[in-house]
Design a protein around this motif. Structure first.
Motif, PDB file in Angstrom:
ATOM      1  N   PHE A  29       0.435  -0.882   0.154  1.00 48.46           N
ATOM      2  CA  PHE A  29       0.446   0.022  -0.203  1.00 48.46           C
ATOM      3  C   PHE A  29       1.060   0.830   0.026  1.00 48.46           C
ATOM      4  O   PHE A  29       1.984   1.039   0.709  1.00 48.46           O
ATOM      5  CB  PHE A  29      -0.812  -0.386   0.993  1.00 48.46           C
ATOM      6  N   ARG A  30       0.558   2.183  -0.869  1.00 50.51           N
ATOM      7  CA  ARG A  30       1.130   3.362  -1.269  1.00 50.51           C
ATOM      8  C   ARG A  30       0.332   4.193  -0.969  1.00 50.51           C
ATOM      9  O   ARG A  30      -1.090   4.530  -0.885  1.00 50.51           O
ATOM     10  CB  ARG A  30       1.347   3.727  -2.374  1.00 50.51           C
ATOM     11  N   ASN A  31       0.719   5.243   0.457  1.00 48.40           N
ATOM     12  CA  ASN A  31      -0.069   6.650   0.677  1.00 48.40           C
ATOM     13  C   ASN A  31       1.065   7.848   0.542  1.00 48.40           C
ATOM     14  O   ASN A  31       2.043   7.720   1.243  1.00 48.40           O
ATOM     15  CB  ASN A  31      -0.973   6.475   1.593  1.00 48.40           C
ATOM     16  N   GLY A  32       0.698   8.855   0.545  1.00 52.87           N
ATOM     17  CA  GLY A  32       0.949  10.709   0.392  1.00 52.87           C
ATOM     18  C   GLY A  32       1.144  11.561   0.328  1.00 52.87           C
ATOM     19  O   GLY A  32       0.098  12.101  -0.406  1.00 52.87           O
ATOM     20  N   SER A  33       2.203  11.933  -1.044  1.00 51.69           N
ATOM     21  CA  SER A  33       1.077  13.366  -0.973  1.00 51.69           C
ATOM     22  C   SER A  33       1.711  14.280  -2.875  1.00 51.69           C
ATOM     23  O   SER A  33       2.888  13.533  -2.709  1.00 51.69           O
ATOM     24  CB  SER A  33       1.725  14.988  -0.664  1.00 51.69           C
ATOM     25  N   LEU A  34       1.074  14.788  -3.712  1.00 49.40           N
ATOM     26  CA  LEU A  34       1.713  15.154  -4.969  1.00 49.40           C
ATOM     27  C   LEU A  34       1.348  17.484  -4.781  1.00 49.40           C
ATOM     28  O   LEU A  34       0.412  17.259  -4.705  1.00 49.40           O
ATOM     29  CB  LEU A  34       0.830  14.554  -5.350  1.00 49.40           C
ATOM     30  N   LYS A  35       2.407  17.515  -4.524  1.00 49.23           N
ATOM     31  CA  LYS A  35       2.845  19.687  -5.223  1.00 49.23           C
ATOM     32  C   LYS A  35       4.093  19.625  -6.261  1.00 49.23           C
ATOM     33  O   LYS A  35       4.927  18.893  -6.584  1.00 49.23           O
ATOM     34  CB  LYS A  35       3.152  18.996  -3.402  1.00 49.23           C
ATOM     35  N   GLY A  36       3.693  21.166  -5.987  1.00 54.37           N
ATOM     36  CA  GLY A  36       4.306  21.798  -7.249  1.00 54.37           C
ATOM     37  C   GLY A  36       3.376  22.796  -8.339  1.00 54.37           C
ATOM     38  O   GLY A  36       2.405  23.064  -7.160  1.00 54.37           O
ATOM     39  N   ASP A  37       4.521  23.216  -9.109  1.00 55.17           N
ATOM     40  CA  ASP A  37       3.691  24.296 -10.040  1.00 55.17           C
ATOM     41  C   ASP A  37       3.448  23.390 -11.345  1.00 55.17           C
ATOM     42  O   ASP A  37       4.872  22.779 -11.672  1.00 55.17           O
ATOM     43  CB  ASP A  37       4.117  25.142  -9.704  1.00 55.17           C
ATOM     44  N   ILE A  38       3.053  23.574 -12.226  1.00 54.81           N
ATOM     45  CA  ILE A  38       2.354  23.647 -13.071  1.00 54.81           C
ATOM     46  C   ILE A  38       2.434  25.242 -14.386  1.00 54.81           C
ATOM     47  O   ILE A  38       1.160  25.746 -13.985  1.00 54.81           O
ATOM     48  CB  ILE A  38       1.873  22.729 -14.301  1.00 54.81           C
ATOM     49  N   THR A  39       3.459  24.735 -15.403  1.00 54.00           N
ATOM     50  CA  THR A  39       2.992  26.512 -15.529  1.00 54.00           C
ATOM     51  C   THR A  39       2.918  26.263 -17.698  1.00 54.00           C
ATOM     52  O   THR A  39       3.686  24.961 -17.916  1.00 54.00           O
ATOM     53  CB  THR A  39       4.202  27.264 -15.850  1.00 54.00           C
ATOM     54  N   ALA A  40       1.880  26.323 -18.003  1.00 54.30           N
ATOM     55  CA  ALA A  40       0.998  26.457 -19.495  1.00 54.30           C
ATOM     56  C   ALA A  40       1.422  27.693 -20.436  1.00 54.30           C
ATOM     57  O   ALA A  40       1.547  28.659 -19.570  1.00 54.30           O
ATOM     58  CB  ALA A  40      -0.530  25.681 -19.502  1.00 54.30           C
ATOM     59  N   THR A  41       1.923  27.237 -21.307  1.00 54.69           N
ATOM     60  CA  THR A  41       2.253  28.692 -22.620  1.00 54.69           C
ATOM     61  C   THR A  41       0.741  28.461 -23.709  1.00 54.69           C
ATOM     62  O   THR A  41       0.695  29.553 -24.319  1.00 54.69           O
ATOM     63  CB  THR A  41       3.300  28.577 -23.039  1.00 54.69           C
ATOM     64  N   LEU A  54      -2.463  11.216  -2.095  1.00 52.51           N
ATOM     65  CA  LEU A  54      -2.481  10.086  -2.301  1.00 52.51           C
ATOM     66  C   LEU A  54      -2.380   8.978  -1.855  1.00 52.51           C
ATOM     67  O   LEU A  54      -1.967   8.419  -0.744  1.00 52.51           O
ATOM     68  CB  LEU A  54      -1.033  10.340  -3.638  1.00 52.51           C
ATOM     69  N   SER A  55      -2.873   7.802  -2.549  1.00 50.25           N
ATOM     70  CA  SER A  55      -3.222   6.829  -1.782  1.00 50.25           C
ATOM     71  C   SER A  55      -3.613   5.170  -2.888  1.00 50.25           C
ATOM     72  O   SER A  55      -4.554   5.524  -3.727  1.00 50.25           O
ATOM     73  CB  SER A  55      -4.260   6.868  -0.404  1.00 50.25           C
ATOM     74  N   LEU A  81      -2.892   4.649  -8.165  1.00 56.01           N
ATOM     75  CA  LEU A  81      -3.483   5.791  -7.018  1.00 56.01           C
ATOM     76  C   LEU A  81      -5.073   6.642  -6.732  1.00 56.01           C
ATOM     77  O   LEU A  81      -5.300   7.300  -8.132  1.00 56.01           O
ATOM     78  CB  LEU A  81      -2.489   6.461  -6.860  1.00 56.01           C
ATOM     79  N   ASN A  82      -5.390   6.703  -6.102  1.00 53.04           N
ATOM     80  CA  ASN A  82      -6.398   8.105  -5.930  1.00 53.04           C
ATOM     81  C   ASN A  82      -5.583   9.153  -5.658  1.00 53.04           C
ATOM     82  O   ASN A  82      -5.480   9.127  -3.975  1.00 53.04           O
ATOM     83  CB  ASN A  82      -7.424   6.951  -4.557  1.00 53.04           C
ATOM     84  N   GLU A  83      -5.838  10.027  -6.258  1.00 57.65           N
ATOM     85  CA  GLU A  83      -5.755  11.096  -5.821  1.00 57.65           C
ATOM     86  C   GLU A  83      -6.892  12.167  -5.037  1.00 57.65           C
ATOM     87  O   GLU A  83      -8.015  12.165  -6.127  1.00 57.65           O
ATOM     88  CB  GLU A  83      -4.931  11.769  -6.957  1.00 57.65           C
ATOM     89  N   SER A  92      -9.599  12.043  -8.359  1.00 60.96           N
ATOM     90  CA  SER A  92      -9.523  11.275  -9.499  1.00 60.96           C
ATOM     91  C   SER A  92      -8.273  10.601  -9.272  1.00 60.96           C
ATOM     92  O   SER A  92      -7.604   9.687  -7.983  1.00 60.96           O
ATOM     93  CB  SER A  92      -8.713  12.163 -10.573  1.00 60.96           C
ATOM     94  N   LYS A  93      -8.041   8.953 -10.614  1.00 60.23           N
ATOM     95  CA  LYS A  93      -7.556   8.552  -9.959  1.00 60.23           C
ATOM     96  C   LYS A  93      -6.682   7.836 -11.383  1.00 60.23           C
ATOM     97  O   LYS A  93      -6.595   8.543 -12.706  1.00 60.23           O
ATOM     98  CB  LYS A  93      -8.143   6.660 -10.694  1.00 60.23           C
ATOM     99  N   SER A  94      -5.020   7.663 -11.091  1.00 55.35           N
ATOM    100  CA  SER A  94      -3.883   7.799 -12.145  1.00 55.35           C
ATOM    101  C   SER A  94      -3.245   6.786 -11.600  1.00 55.35           C
ATOM    102  O   SER A  94      -3.175   5.854 -10.069  1.00 55.35           O
ATOM    103  CB  SER A  94      -2.985   8.469 -11.535  1.00 55.35           C
ATOM    104  N   THR A  95      -2.399   6.413 -12.822  1.00 55.48           N
ATOM    105  CA  THR A  95      -1.851   4.621 -12.428  1.00 55.48           C
ATOM    106  C   THR A  95      -0.267   5.200 -12.788  1.00 55.48           C
ATOM    107  O   THR A  95       0.492   5.750 -13.771  1.00 55.48           O
ATOM    108  CB  THR A  95      -2.350   4.072 -14.074  1.00 55.48           C
TER     109      THR A  95
END
Length: 202
Positions: A29-41, A54-55, A81-83, A92-95
């Motif tokens: 089992f995996r759990n934790g966090s996702l943090k940061g910034d994304i810049t689009a042009t 995340l988990s 992971l469940n986000e 949402s979900k991600s693989t």
């Protein structure tokens, strides 16, 4: 991290003994966090902050060589992971798929120190794919000869993002997770004993 890998490699290359095949499947089992910034042009110049929890379940395996107290080889891990967005509350979900090179050093007190350099990390959801690199460090203890409990700390930095209709100039998102699992470290020997048993029964 590089020196951690060099020690067992040098030991195996400079000794006359033969290394053994190392196989270690695991599920956890995996759990934790996702943090940061994304810049689009494109289609417009925007910067989005990422702050999610995340988990989810994970599974994978390690394959390599072992000699004395050392083991080295490849490490493959995947799972869904469940986000949960901590700001908006959306889910949402991600693989994810992590591929790396590992090294283990077994201590004389029934513990094993582990490290993995993740040279290929991918995370996919319904319309986007992130890629990056990272590392995994952990500790395991053997309850029985073929069975162990493990705890890992994983850090992956995603620096590339692909999504239809968008162009990104900067991606700086870090995933930090804790991973707990159960592993079977004596699978080759188990298979050998099973084949000998069947042979004697025939």
């Amino acid at each position: 991290m590089k020196k951690f890998f060099l020690i067992p490699i040098m030991m195996m290359l400079t000794t006359q003994a033969h290394a053994r095949i190392y196989l270690e499947p695991y599920v956890g089992f995996r759990n934790g966090s996702l943090k940061g910034d994304i810049t689009a042009t494109s289609p417009s110049a925007t910067t989005t902050s990422v702050d999610s929890s995340l988990s989810g379940a994970s599974y994978g395996g390690k394959l390599g060589l072992s000699y004395m107290i050392f083991a080295i080889g490849g490490d493959y891990s995947t799972g869904q992971l469940n986000e949960k967005d901590n700001s908006a509350g959306t889910k949402s979900k991600s693989t994810y798929t992590d591929l790396g090179a590992f090294v283990h050093i077994k201590l004389p007190i029934l513990f094993t120190v582990k490290g993995t350099y993740i040279f290929s990390a991918k995370s996919k959801d319904t319309d986007a794919e992130s890629t990056g690199k990272g590392y995994k460090v952990g500790l395991s203890t053997s309850l029985f000869h073929f069975f162990s409990l493990n705890a890992d700390m994983i850090s992956v930095k995603y620096d590339d993002l692909k999504q239809s209709g968008f162009i990104f100039s900067n991606v700086n998102v870090e995933q930090k997770t804790r991973h707990k699992d159960k592993r079977w470290t004596g699978l080759p020997l188990c298979l050998k004993l099973a084949s000998l048993f069947l042979k004697n029964q025939l």
